[in-house]
Write an enzyme that holds these catalytic residues in place. Structure first.
Site, short mmCIF file in Angstrom:
data_model
loop_
_atom_site.label_atom_id
_atom_site.label_comp_id
_atom_site.label_asym_id
_atom_site.label_seq_id
_atom_site.Cartn_x
_atom_site.Cartn_y
_atom_site.Cartn_z
N ARG A 153 -2.75 -1.75 -3.52
CA ARG A 153 -3.93 -1.14 -3.35
C ARG A 153 -4.05 0.03 -4.33
NH1 ARG A 153 -5.69 3.16 1.36
NH2 ARG A 153 -7.49 3.76 0.43
N ASN A 190 0.83 -1.14 -0.02
CA ASN A 190 0.03 -0.06 0.25
C ASN A 190 0.96 1.23 0.09
OD1 ASN A 190 -1.99 1.95 0.21
ND2 ASN A 190 -2.76 1.07 2.35
N HIS A 249 -13.02 3.35 -0.52
CA HIS A 249 -12.82 2.55 0.75
C HIS A 249 -13.77 1.19 0.29
CE1 HIS A 249 -12.78 6.26 3.84
NE2 HIS A 249 -11.46 5.66 3.49
N ARG A 287 -11.24 16.66 6.11
CA ARG A 287 -12.02 16.90 4.84
C ARG A 287 -13.40 17.51 5.36
NH1 ARG A 287 -10.86 11.33 2.66
NH2 ARG A 287 -8.57 11.27 2.73
N GLU A 328 -8.46 -4.40 5.43
CA GLU A 328 -8.48 -4.35 3.78
C GLU A 328 -7.24 -5.19 3.30
OE1 GLU A 328 -9.04 -0.21 5.31
OE2 GLU A 328 -9.58 0.26 3.14
#
Ligand code: ADP
Length: 392
Positions: free
Chosen positions: A92, A7, A181, A242, A364
């Site tokens: 990823r 990742n 996601h 965010r 994940e």
């Protein structure tokens, strides 16, 4: 049979090596501050109680992957003797655009498509590409697989992913909702069906991923039918830094009134907003909870805004799904702050009568490893792409 999951961020490469005979972690770690003067590698072999962190020379992603290969095959702490022992490498990749519906064996065509998607995710896809090309060199002849954050949401219908702006911008730039996601929403959906002891195909779920980035998905029969993140990961819930949803006119207003540039605006919306922006204290939920319990009103306002936005989305997705079997909370906040789940459960007790509210730990990396293993077993296929005529 082991699968290495990679990742890549702009200045870090996380890795995790899985034993696919029992899905256990053989070894994991991260190379941090790539390109800086204080690069380091953290390495862990959980089964052997090995953990160390040391300074390392990592001017770029290629040297970072070389470091990972070396540490994995180190005589003292290593877990492999030869890179060929790694069955495959799973990457990823944040944005697969409209091109990728599922995890895909990487070849030249796939590399080109990921490159094309860099325009849609300028912060995320370029480091992933660097990681892929580095692994193709360092783990030569080992199959490489791309697992996309966007792929799970590929099932959203057109009227869900379309924005209310002139259609020509969809055709010209691929401006639409993509969602992110996906690996996490897919993983916890499957786990929820196991916990509920009902087939995934027969249940409706609302999955709520609350980490530094936050998103929520409506999952019907194991398929994503809507999600809160959009063209970029900025849309939807209030996040650590965010903004999530707001009137787009705020952007043009502030750019005019404060003479903000495009870069200034991007930084404000992505790095200075959300929990941090509202509270003026921190983007970290742990800090906010401490401050809130100590009576800080801005910490409470940030928390309340965060929770209300989640509540609103769950209500909207309940309407989209028609009925809801479970609402699943996951990631750092979703797994560790039960008061958010409990507050929302209480507020929705009559609207979502009979729905379970649960927390499930996401993984994940494991899902990337499983996908990689499956894709390699399946062997080369026609690349499952559909560019829909978009020039993004
Ligand atoms: P990322 O999106 O970077 O993977 P994580 O899933 O690790 O993020 O989630 C990070 C968020 O989870 C942070 O806001 C952090 O404060 C919060 N968090 C992690 N552990 C706890 C905890 N024990 N209690 C409260 N919040 C937590």
């Amino acid at each position: 049979m082991s699968i290495l999951v990679i990742n890549c961020g702009s200045s870090s490469v996380k890795y995790e090596l899985f034993d696919m005979s029992d899905n256990s972690v053989i070894s994991k770690g991260v190379v941090e501050r790539i390109g800086g003067t204080t690069s380091s590698i953290k390495h862990e072999v959980p089964k052997h109680d090995v953990y160390f962190k040391k300074r390392a020379n990592a001017p770029d992603h290629l040297t970072a992957v070389e470091l990972i290969r070396n540490v994995l095959s180190d005589a003292e702490f290593g877990v492999i003797t030869n890179v060929a022992e790694v069955t495959g490498v799973g990457h990823r990749v944040v944005h697969g655009g409209e091109e990728f519906h599922e995890s895909t064996l990487i070849d030249k065509t796939v590399l080109k498509c990921i490159q094309k998607c860099c325009k849609l995710a300028p912060l995320h896809n370029p480091p992933a590409l660097e990681g892929i090309t580095a692994c193709m060199k360092i783990f030569e002849n080992v199959p490489q697989v791309a697992v996309f954050d966007t792929a799970f949401h590929h099932s959203m219908p057109e009227h869900v992913y379309m924005y209310g702006i002139p259609y020509k911008f969809y055709k010209k730039f691929g401006i639409r909702k993509y969602g992110f996601h996906g690996t996490s929403h897919r993983y916890v959906s499957k786990k929820a069906s196991e916990i509920l002891k009902k087939p995934l195909e027969k249940i409706n779920l609302i999955t709520v991923h609350l980490g530094n980035g936050c998103s929520i998905a409506a999952v019907s029969g194991g398929v994503s039918i809507d999600t809160s993140m959009g063209f970029t990961p900025l849309e939807g819930l209030v996040m650590g830094t965010r903004s999530g949803d707001m009137d787009p006119a705020v952007v043009t207003f502030l750019m005019q009134e404060e003479a903000m540039s495009v870069d200034d605006m991007n930084t404000m919306l992505n790095k200075k907003s959300g929990l941090l922006g509202i509270s003026g204290i921190s983007n970290d939920m742990r800090d906010l909870l401490t401050e809130m319990h100590a009576g800080n009103p801005r910490a409470k306002l940030a928390y309340d805004t965060f929770v209300y936005r989640i509540l609103k989305y769950i209500g909207a997705y309940a309407a989209a799904l028609g009925s809801v079997d479970a609402v699943v909370f996951t990631a750092g906040i979703g797994e560790n702050v039960p008061e958010i789940k409990n507050e929302i459960k209480q507020q929705l007790s009559s609207l979502l009568k009979g729905a379970e509210f649960m927390s499930i730990r996401t993984n994940e990396e494991l899902l990337i490893a499983i996908d990689t293993f499956e894709v390699i077993k399946r062997g080369p296929q026609e690349t499952d792409t559909n560019n829909g005529g978009i020039n993004a």
